[in-house]
Design a protein around this motif. Structure first.
Motif, PDB file in Angstrom:
ATOM      1  N   ALA A  22       4.465  41.828  42.715  1.00 37.00           N
ATOM      2  CA  ALA A  22       4.233  40.852  43.770  1.00 37.00           C
ATOM      3  C   ALA A  22       5.544  40.477  44.456  1.00 37.00           C
ATOM      4  CB  ALA A  22       3.570  39.610  43.187  1.00 37.00           C
ATOM      5  N   ILE A  23       5.426  40.159  45.738  1.00 38.71           N
ATOM      6  CA  ILE A  23       6.592  39.780  46.529  1.00 38.71           C
ATOM      7  C   ILE A  23       6.393  38.391  47.103  1.00 38.71           C
ATOM      8  CG2 ILE A  23       7.141  42.174  47.130  1.00 38.71           C
ATOM      9  CD1 ILE A  23       5.802  41.692  49.856  1.00 38.71           C
ATOM     10  N   PRO A  24       7.467  37.705  47.508  1.00 37.95           N
ATOM     11  CA  PRO A  24       7.307  36.409  48.192  1.00 37.95           C
ATOM     12  C   PRO A  24       6.523  36.598  49.488  1.00 37.95           C
ATOM     13  CG  PRO A  24       9.578  36.743  47.493  1.00 37.95           C
ATOM     14  CD  PRO A  24       8.881  38.063  47.310  1.00 37.95           C
ATOM     15  N   ARG A  25       5.937  35.534  49.965  1.00 39.12           N
ATOM     16  CA  ARG A  25       5.206  35.599  51.230  1.00 39.12           C
ATOM     17  C   ARG A  25       6.133  36.081  52.340  1.00 39.12           C
ATOM     18  NH1 ARG A  25       2.786  29.600  51.441  1.00 39.12           N
ATOM     19  NH2 ARG A  25       5.038  29.244  51.448  1.00 39.12           N
ATOM     20  N   LEU A  26       5.610  36.942  53.186  1.00 39.00           N
ATOM     21  CA  LEU A  26       6.418  37.449  54.289  1.00 39.00           C
ATOM     22  C   LEU A  26       6.879  36.324  55.202  1.00 39.00           C
ATOM     23  CD1 LEU A  26       4.301  40.600  55.262  1.00 39.00           C
ATOM     24  CD2 LEU A  26       6.370  40.526  53.836  1.00 39.00           C
ATOM     25  N   THR A  27       6.005  35.330  55.391  1.00 38.93           N
ATOM     26  CA  THR A  27       6.338  34.224  56.295  1.00 38.93           C
ATOM     27  C   THR A  27       7.406  33.299  55.733  1.00 38.93           C
ATOM     28  OG1 THR A  27       4.480  32.956  55.409  1.00 38.93           O
ATOM     29  CG2 THR A  27       4.086  34.213  57.429  1.00 38.93           C
ATOM     30  N   ASP A  28       7.796  33.501  54.475  1.00 35.43           N
ATOM     31  CA  ASP A  28       8.900  32.701  53.936  1.00 35.43           C
ATOM     32  C   ASP A  28      10.224  33.091  54.573  1.00 35.43           C
ATOM     33  OD1 ASP A  28       7.184  31.353  52.282  1.00 35.43           O
ATOM     34  OD2 ASP A  28       7.698  32.481  50.462  1.00 35.43           O
ATOM     35  N   THR A  29      10.276  34.305  55.113  1.00 33.07           N
ATOM     36  CA  THR A  29      11.532  34.774  55.710  1.00 33.07           C
ATOM     37  C   THR A  29      11.394  35.204  57.169  1.00 33.07           C
ATOM     38  OG1 THR A  29      11.105  36.990  54.809  1.00 33.07           O
ATOM     39  CG2 THR A  29      12.502  35.528  53.497  1.00 33.07           C
ATOM     40  N   VAL A  30      10.169  35.542  57.583  1.00 31.42           N
ATOM     41  CA  VAL A  30       9.950  35.987  58.966  1.00 31.42           C
ATOM     42  C   VAL A  30       8.766  35.226  59.558  1.00 31.42           C
ATOM     43  CG1 VAL A  30       9.405  37.945  60.460  1.00 31.42           C
ATOM     44  CG2 VAL A  30      10.777  38.301  58.388  1.00 31.42           C
ATOM     45  N   ALA A  31       8.971  34.592  60.690  1.00 30.36           N
ATOM     46  CA  ALA A  31       7.879  33.873  61.354  1.00 30.36           C
ATOM     47  C   ALA A  31       7.089  34.852  62.222  1.00 30.36           C
ATOM     48  CB  ALA A  31       8.432  32.743  62.214  1.00 30.36           C
ATOM     49  N   PHE A  32       5.767  34.906  61.993  1.00 32.47           N
ATOM     50  CA  PHE A  32       4.929  35.738  62.851  1.00 32.47           C
ATOM     51  C   PHE A  32       3.538  35.125  62.932  1.00 32.47           C
ATOM     52  CE2 PHE A  32       4.713  37.541  58.603  1.00 32.47           C
ATOM     53  CZ  PHE A  32       3.385  37.882  58.416  1.00 32.47           C
ATOM     54  N   ASP A  33       2.826  35.458  64.010  1.00 33.18           N
ATOM     55  CA  ASP A  33       1.534  34.834  64.267  1.00 33.18           C
ATOM     56  C   ASP A  33       0.383  35.738  63.841  1.00 33.18           C
ATOM     57  OD1 ASP A  33       1.556  36.807  66.210  1.00 33.18           O
ATOM     58  OD2 ASP A  33       1.753  35.413  67.904  1.00 33.18           O
ATOM     59  N   VAL A  34      -0.843  35.270  64.067  1.00 34.34           N
ATOM     60  CA  VAL A  34      -2.031  36.011  63.644  1.00 34.34           C
ATOM     61  C   VAL A  34      -2.144  37.366  64.356  1.00 34.34           C
ATOM     62  CG1 VAL A  34      -4.559  35.999  63.749  1.00 34.34           C
ATOM     63  CG2 VAL A  34      -3.335  34.050  62.774  1.00 34.34           C
ATOM     64  N   PRO A  35      -1.959  37.443  65.671  1.00 31.13           N
ATOM     65  CA  PRO A  35      -2.031  38.768  66.312  1.00 31.13           C
ATOM     66  C   PRO A  35      -1.037  39.764  65.708  1.00 31.13           C
ATOM     67  CG  PRO A  35      -2.200  37.068  67.977  1.00 31.13           C
ATOM     68  CD  PRO A  35      -1.836  36.365  66.701  1.00 31.13           C
ATOM     69  N   THR A  36       0.167  39.300  65.416  1.00 33.03           N
ATOM     70  CA  THR A  36       1.148  40.187  64.789  1.00 33.03           C
ATOM     71  C   THR A  36       0.697  40.585  63.389  1.00 33.03           C
ATOM     72  OG1 THR A  36       2.960  39.186  66.040  1.00 33.03           O
ATOM     73  CG2 THR A  36       3.560  40.416  64.057  1.00 33.03           C
ATOM     74  N   ALA A  37       0.081  39.638  62.685  1.00 39.18           N
ATOM     75  CA  ALA A  37      -0.421  39.932  61.340  1.00 39.18           C
ATOM     76  C   ALA A  37      -1.443  41.059  61.375  1.00 39.18           C
ATOM     77  CB  ALA A  37      -1.030  38.678  60.720  1.00 39.18           C
ATOM     78  N   TYR A  38      -2.309  41.044  62.366  1.00 40.72           N
ATOM     79  CA  TYR A  38      -3.290  42.129  62.476  1.00 40.72           C
ATOM     80  C   TYR A  38      -2.621  43.456  62.830  1.00 40.72           C
ATOM     81  CZ  TYR A  38      -7.528  39.369  61.787  1.00 40.72           C
ATOM     82  OH  TYR A  38      -8.522  38.606  61.230  1.00 40.72           O
ATOM     83  N   GLU A  39      -1.511  43.402  63.563  1.00 42.66           N
ATOM     84  CA  GLU A  39      -0.762  44.633  63.832  1.00 42.66           C
ATOM     85  C   GLU A  39      -0.205  45.206  62.531  1.00 42.66           C
ATOM     86  OE1 GLU A  39       2.136  44.689  66.992  1.00 42.66           O
ATOM     87  OE2 GLU A  39       1.207  42.949  67.938  1.00 42.66           O
ATOM     88  N   VAL A  40       0.302  44.326  61.668  1.00 41.54           N
ATOM     89  CA  VAL A  40       0.823  44.772  60.373  1.00 41.54           C
ATOM     90  C   VAL A  40      -0.308  45.371  59.544  1.00 41.54           C
ATOM     91  CG1 VAL A  40       1.972  44.061  58.236  1.00 41.54           C
ATOM     92  CG2 VAL A  40       2.645  43.015  60.419  1.00 41.54           C
TER      93      VAL A  40
END
Length: 250
Positions: A22-40
Motif C-alpha cells: 500500500a502507498i500513501p494517498r496520491l492527493t497527499d502530495t499531488v492535488a488533482f480533481d475528479v476529471p483528472t482522477a478518471y484520466e488516471v
C-alpha cells in the motif's frame, strides 16, 4: 497550479500493485480533481489492455446513501472491468494488498445502450455476484479523487448463473465465509433498486465515450458493507430468486 502528471500517478498505482504494498494517498502530495482522477483510471486500464486483457464492463461505487454521505458526494462513481479481473473459482490473495469482498447484483448487457432510459430493456440477464476490493492506499483510506484514480478499488469479480431480467428492488442477500454468515442485506441498498444503478452506469459510460455493448457486465454496487477476505477461505453469496455464487481463496 501545475497540471498533474497522469502517467506518473498511474505509475505510482502500478508500482503498488507490482510490489503488493500500500502507498500513501496520491492527493497527499499531488492535488488533482475528479476529471483528472478518471484520466488516471483510464490510463491504468489502458495499460492492462495493452498487456493483453480485454474490456469486460463496469462497476459502480458509492451506490448507498450512507457511503455518499460518508464521502461527501451526491453521485455515484464507477470503475472499469477487464477479463483479467474475472474470477472463475479461486482468488489469489497473495497477489493482493488487503482484499475485501462484498455481494453484488450483476447485469449482462444484451444490446448496446444508447441512452440511460433504454438501459433496462437492453439487459440480457441478471445474476448474483461478488466483487473483491483492494485499495492500493494505506489503511484503505482515500479521498474521492484517490479512489476514482484507483479504479474504484476494483480487483476481481465473479457472478453466478444468469437469469432472465426480473424485478430486483428488494431481494434478500446473504454472504457467508466458511459457512458463517458474514453479511446480510437487501438489493434495495443499491440506490433503492439496482436498475437505478444500471441507468447511472449508462449515463456515466456515455458521458465518457465508453459504450456499454453486448456482453458487457455491470456490477450494480454492494448490497452490504465489504468485509476482509482471508486466505484459504470459502465464500458464498446467495440472493433470493437468483441462486448463489461461490469462490475460494488461496
Amino acid at each position: 497550479m501545475s497540471t498533474p502528471d497522469v502517467k506518473a500517478l498511474a505509475d505510482a498505482l502500478e508500482r503498488a500493485t507490482a510490489d503488493r504494498t500500500a502507498i500513501p494517498r496520491l492527493t497527499d502530495t499531488v492535488a488533482f480533481d475528479v476529471p483528472t482522477a478518471y484520466e488516471v483510471q483510464r490510463e491504468g486500464i489502458a495499460r492492462r489492455i495493452a498487456a493483453g486483457e480485454r474490456p469486460a464492463g463496469v462497476k459502480m461505487g458509492f451506490t448507498s446513501r450512507a457511503k455518499m454521505v460518508q464521502m461527501g458526494v451526491d453521485d455515484v462513481i464507477w470503475g472499469l472491468l477487464t477479463d483479467g479481473m474475472l474470477v472463475e473459482s479461486v482468488v489469489d490473495t497473495a497477489a493482493l494488498i488487503h482484499p475485501r469482498v462484498e455481494p453484488e447484483i450483476a447485469f449482462l448487457v444484451g444490446a448496446e445502450i444508447h441512452n440511460p432510459a433504454e438501459a433496462a430493456t437492453a439487459v440480457a440477464g441478471v445474476a448474483v455476484g461478488f466483487e473483491v476490493l483492494d485499495s492500493r492506499y494505506t489503511g484503505f483510506s482515500f479521498t474521492l479523487p484517490d479512489v476514482i484514480a484507483d479504479n474504484a478499488s476494483a480487483a476481481a469479480f465473479g457472478f453466478g448463473t444468469w437469469h432472465p431480467p426480473r424485478e430486483l428492488a428488494n431481494l434478500g442477500i446473504v454472504m457467508e465465509i466458511d459457512g458463517r454468515v458474514a453479511q446480510t442485506g437487501s438489493s434495495a441498498a443499491i440506490l433503492g433498486d439496482p436498475y437505478r444503478s444500471l441507468r447511472a452506469a449508462a449515463r456515466l459510460a456515455l458521458a465518457a465515450g465508453v459504450p456499454l455493448r453486448p456482453g458487457a457486465v455491470v456490477l450494480a454496487g454492494a448490497a452490504t458493507a465489504a468485509v476482509p477476505l482471508p486466505k484459504d477461505a470459502h465464500v458464498r453469496v446467495t440472493c433470493a430468486g437468483l441462486g448463489s455464487v461461490e469462490v475460494t481463496t488461496r
